[in-house]
Design an enzyme around this catalytic site. Structure first.
Site, mmCIF file in Angstrom:
data_model
loop_
_atom_site.group_PDB
_atom_site.id
_atom_site.type_symbol
_atom_site.label_atom_id
_atom_site.label_comp_id
_atom_site.label_asym_id
_atom_site.label_seq_id
_atom_site.Cartn_x
_atom_site.Cartn_y
_atom_site.Cartn_z
ATOM 1 N N ASP A 69 53.395 37.290 47.517
ATOM 2 C CA ASP A 69 52.833 38.157 46.481
ATOM 3 C C ASP A 69 51.960 37.312 45.556
ATOM 4 O OD1 ASP A 69 52.290 39.861 44.339
ATOM 5 O OD2 ASP A 69 54.231 40.867 44.501
ATOM 6 N N TYR A 160 40.735 49.152 36.152
ATOM 7 C CA TYR A 160 40.270 48.640 37.448
ATOM 8 C C TYR A 160 38.826 48.142 37.284
ATOM 9 C CZ TYR A 160 38.495 48.535 42.213
ATOM 10 O OH TYR A 160 37.897 48.134 43.389
ATOM 11 N N LYS A 164 37.322 44.208 37.578
ATOM 12 C CA LYS A 164 36.236 43.781 38.470
ATOM 13 C C LYS A 164 35.057 43.227 37.663
ATOM 14 C CE LYS A 164 38.156 44.712 42.431
ATOM 15 N NZ LYS A 164 38.595 43.598 43.299
HETATM 16 N N1 NAP Z 1 37.680 49.964 50.066
HETATM 17 C C1 NAP Z 1 36.861 50.230 49.066
HETATM 18 O O1 NAP Z 1 36.307 51.326 48.974
HETATM 19 C C2 NAP Z 1 36.556 49.170 48.046
HETATM 20 C C3 NAP Z 1 35.483 49.381 47.188
HETATM 21 C C4 NAP Z 1 35.188 48.419 46.248
HETATM 22 C C5 NAP Z 1 35.941 47.262 46.165
HETATM 23 N N2 NAP Z 1 36.984 47.078 47.004
HETATM 24 C C6 NAP Z 1 37.752 45.835 46.867
HETATM 25 O O2 NAP Z 1 37.847 45.204 48.125
HETATM 26 C C7 NAP Z 1 39.038 44.424 48.173
HETATM 27 C C8 NAP Z 1 39.791 44.740 49.445
HETATM 28 O O3 NAP Z 1 40.166 46.095 49.397
HETATM 29 P P1 NAP Z 1 40.412 47.015 50.657
HETATM 30 O O4 NAP Z 1 39.749 48.291 50.347
HETATM 31 O O5 NAP Z 1 40.125 46.324 51.912
HETATM 32 O O6 NAP Z 1 41.988 47.262 50.407
HETATM 33 P P2 NAP Z 1 43.272 47.377 51.288
HETATM 34 O O7 NAP Z 1 42.988 47.891 52.667
HETATM 35 O O8 NAP Z 1 44.228 48.119 50.411
HETATM 36 O O9 NAP Z 1 43.735 45.846 51.417
HETATM 37 C C9 NAP Z 1 44.265 45.140 50.347
HETATM 38 C C10 NAP Z 1 44.920 43.885 50.865
HETATM 39 O O10 NAP Z 1 45.459 43.148 49.756
HETATM 40 C C11 NAP Z 1 46.836 42.881 49.989
HETATM 41 N N3 NAP Z 1 47.553 42.870 48.717
HETATM 42 C C12 NAP Z 1 47.734 43.909 47.863
HETATM 43 N N4 NAP Z 1 48.489 43.539 46.829
HETATM 44 C C13 NAP Z 1 48.809 42.236 47.038
HETATM 45 C C14 NAP Z 1 49.612 41.282 46.338
HETATM 46 N N5 NAP Z 1 50.233 41.610 45.190
HETATM 47 N N6 NAP Z 1 49.725 40.024 46.839
HETATM 48 C C15 NAP Z 1 49.111 39.691 48.008
HETATM 49 N N7 NAP Z 1 48.340 40.541 48.696
HETATM 50 C C16 NAP Z 1 48.201 41.798 48.228
HETATM 51 C C17 NAP Z 1 47.287 44.017 50.912
HETATM 52 O O11 NAP Z 1 48.412 43.679 51.694
HETATM 53 P P3 NAP Z 1 49.937 43.897 51.211
HETATM 54 O O12 NAP Z 1 50.019 45.290 50.678
HETATM 55 O O13 NAP Z 1 50.739 43.645 52.436
HETATM 56 O O14 NAP Z 1 50.162 42.856 50.160
HETATM 57 C C18 NAP Z 1 46.064 44.156 51.813
HETATM 58 O O15 NAP Z 1 46.089 43.163 52.818
HETATM 59 C C19 NAP Z 1 39.823 44.744 46.892
HETATM 60 O O16 NAP Z 1 39.620 43.713 45.945
HETATM 61 C C20 NAP Z 1 39.184 46.042 46.414
HETATM 62 O O17 NAP Z 1 39.275 46.207 45.018
HETATM 63 C C21 NAP Z 1 37.316 48.008 47.948
#
Ligand code: NAP
Length: 259
Positions: A69, A160, A164
């Site tokens: 974590d 959030y 960012k």
């Molecule tokens: N998808 C979008 O539309 C979008 C848009 C703008 C920005 N982003 C950014 O892109 C990044 C990746 O997001 P995603 O959309 O690919 O999200 P996602 O599919 O929810 O993946 C998030 C990852 O982070 C891990 N994680 C979450 N909490 C954690 C913790 N406390 N410690 C360690 N690992 C942790 C999760 O695994 P576990 O739960 O197993 O820990 C998962 O591997 C994020 O920073 C998000 O804010 C995403």
């Protein structure tokens, strides 16, 4: 929906390099971890759940996993030590792990803010600090993963957006602070991308589907992005060949921000 498009060819650009990707268990982080491995790097993928990390690594022998974590302040040093223990160096840190939280002002709590910032701001900071001695020696780089909401308002999700915005400003400040060490620092700011993020935020499935339809309708290119379409830009910013690029925030959003 999977779109048929050629994968960017960065074969060999990261041969012999060591890359840490946080949040590598799904979405953008999984795509980035696999893409770095295809491009020749050894990759340490970090997330809490070992099973999903192992799915990321399956079929990618250069991907190792570290389940922890990142909100625990001891984790960042342990992650860096794990990468150095395996391969003796760190060339690239990708601060991708992050959580989305809707938290209207009327419902804002100290714990809610602290928890969000622990993952989205503090963990990237401690990881960067722990990786720095290794990045210095390697002319390495940091890529932070922001969001279009890092530079536009998000009513109902202000913290959030603020987390960012903080990450974007850390990117610029570190770029200057670390320039003399030859360490480059950049960020990508994705728009709506297919991932587990909306489910992880605790939203019910019908609400998620409605959000996805609304977002796709607002995006000039007519759809949400795929994780690979964001990951490729993480690799390009980290590419050792991008020698004169630092302090930049690259928005990858199908044109959403232009509207
Ligand atoms: N998808 C979008 O539309 C979008 C848009 C703008 C920005 N982003 C950014 O892109 C990044 C990746 O997001 P995603 O959309 O690919 O999200 P996602 O599919 O929810 O993946 C998030 C990852 O982070 C891990 N994680 C979450 N909490 C954690 C913790 N406390 N410690 C360690 N690992 C942790 C999760 O695994 P576990 O739960 O197993 O820990 C998962 O591997 C994020 O920073 C998000 O804010 C995403």
């Amino acid at each position: 929906m999977v779109h048929d498009r050629p994968q960017a060819d960065l074969n060999g650009h990261f041969t012999g390099k060591v890359v840490i990707v946080t949040g590598a268990g799904s979405g953008i982080g999984r795509a980035a971890a696999r893409a770095f491995a295809r491009a020749g790097a050894h990759v340490l993928g970090v997330a809490r759940r070992k099973e999903t990390l192992e799915e990321t690594a399956a079929g990618h022998p250069r991907v190792a996993v570290h389940a922890a974590d990142l909100r625990d302040p001891h984790t960042p040093q342990q992650v860096v030590d794990a990468a150095v223990g395996l391969w003796g160096r760190v060339d690239v840190l990708v601060n991708n792990a992050g959580a989305t939280k809707m938290m209207p002002l009327a419902d804002t709590t100290a714990d809610g803010v602290t928890d969000l910032f622990a993952l989205n701001v503090t963990a990237p900071s401690l990881l960067a600090g722990a990786a720095l001695p290794h990045l210095r020696g390697a002319a390495g780089s940091i890529v932070n993963v922001s969001s279009t909401y890092g530079h536009r308002p998000l009513p109902g999700g202000a913290h959030y957006a603020a987390s960012k915005a903080a990450l974007e400003h850390l990117t610029r400040s570190w770029a200057v602070e670390l320039a003399a060490d030859g360490v480059r620092v950049n960020a990508v700011a994705p728009g709506p991308t297919e991932s587990q993020a909306l489910a992880a935020a605790g939203l019910p499935e019908p609400v998620i589907e409605q959000i996805k339809r609304d977002e796709a309708a607002r995006i000039p290119l007519g759809r949400r992005g795929e994780p690979d379409e964001v990951a490729v830009w993480i690799l390009r910013l980290a590419d050792p060949a991008a020698t004169w690029l630092t302090g930049q925030i690259l928005t990858v959003d199908g044109g959403l921000e232009l509207t």
